[in-house]
Motif scaffolding. Structure first.
Motif, short mmCIF file in Angstrom:
data_model
loop_
_atom_site.label_atom_id
_atom_site.label_comp_id
_atom_site.label_asym_id
_atom_site.label_seq_id
_atom_site.Cartn_x
_atom_site.Cartn_y
_atom_site.Cartn_z
N LYS A 118 -87.53 103.11 55.62
CA LYS A 118 -86.75 103.21 54.39
C LYS A 118 -85.26 103.35 54.71
O LYS A 118 -84.41 102.76 54.05
CB LYS A 118 -87.21 104.41 53.56
N ILE B 264 -84.40 98.59 49.33
CA ILE B 264 -85.27 99.41 50.17
C ILE B 264 -84.35 100.50 50.69
O ILE B 264 -83.41 100.23 51.44
CB ILE B 264 -85.89 98.62 51.33
N GLY B 265 -84.60 101.71 50.27
CA GLY B 265 -83.67 102.78 50.59
C GLY B 265 -82.35 102.51 49.91
O GLY B 265 -82.30 102.28 48.70
#
Length: 200
Positions: free
Chosen positions: A109, A50-51
């Motif tokens: 994010k 995530i990110g």
């Protein structure tokens, strides 16, 4: 899949080297080749993130990724529906909701550890925003009677005002510490200037 291709290629090459070139026993060459396949397959498998944060670094990483992805999907659906609304006032409020939602998802994010504490917002308020906007457009296209639709517009407008407040509070809550620090710095600066001193 890329990792499957790399795994097969590495295992076949190793088998040919060990069995055909070096004349190792068939069973040994086969076992080492199979082991190589699984090793390369695992190493070549892309890390889920995530990110910039890998899921392994997060508590319940896969669950948080699923929640994050679902929230992005809801937000995209909300944006698409909001753009299709003809009433300027309703459309403006719906698009403001989407814009704040985008701010929230951008923060999550960049800070995936904040997803878990944001679960209630994502699972309830984000979905509620999408549902209200979708229902409004659906009823508009359903040619509901003018009198009834005026009531629906009023309720939708009221709901969007409330939701915009909730979304803004959620977004601003992520920055409370920074906002507090800024307020303190501003107060100190004002006091310093009033006393005629130079800020350090």
């Amino acid at each position: 899949m890329r990792q499957n291709f790399f795994g097969v290629s590495a295992s076949v090459l190793l088998f040919l080297l060990l069995f055909m070139a070096l004349k190792w026993p068939l069973l040994v060459a086969a076992v080492l080749s199979v082991g190589t396949y699984f090793g390369v397959y695992y190493l070549a498998k892309p890390k889920q993130k995530i990110g910039d944060v890998e899921l392994e670094a997060l508590a319940n990483g896969e669950e948080m990724k699923a929640l994050y992805d679902a929230s992005i999907t809801h937000l995209h659906a909300m944006a698409s529906t909001a753009r299709a609304i003809e009433n300027p006032a309703i459309r403006e409020k719906a698009l403001a909701l989407v814009a704040t939602g985008n701010d929230i998802m951008a923060y999550l994010k960049a800070h995936p550890k904040a997803i878990s504490p944001s679960r209630h917002f994502l699972e309830y308020y984000l979905k509620t925003g999408e549902k209200i906007i979708t229902n409004y457009l659906s009823l508009k296209r359903g040619n509901v009677s003018s009198e009834k639709f005026l009531e629906i517009e009023a309720k939708t407008n009221e709901s969007l005002v409330l939701l915009n407040g909730v979304y803004a509070k959620q977004r601003d809550g992520y920055y409370e510490d920074q906002i507090s620090d800024l307020e303190i710095e501003t107060e100190l600066l004002e006091k310093t200037l009033k006393l005629g001193g130079d800020p350090e």
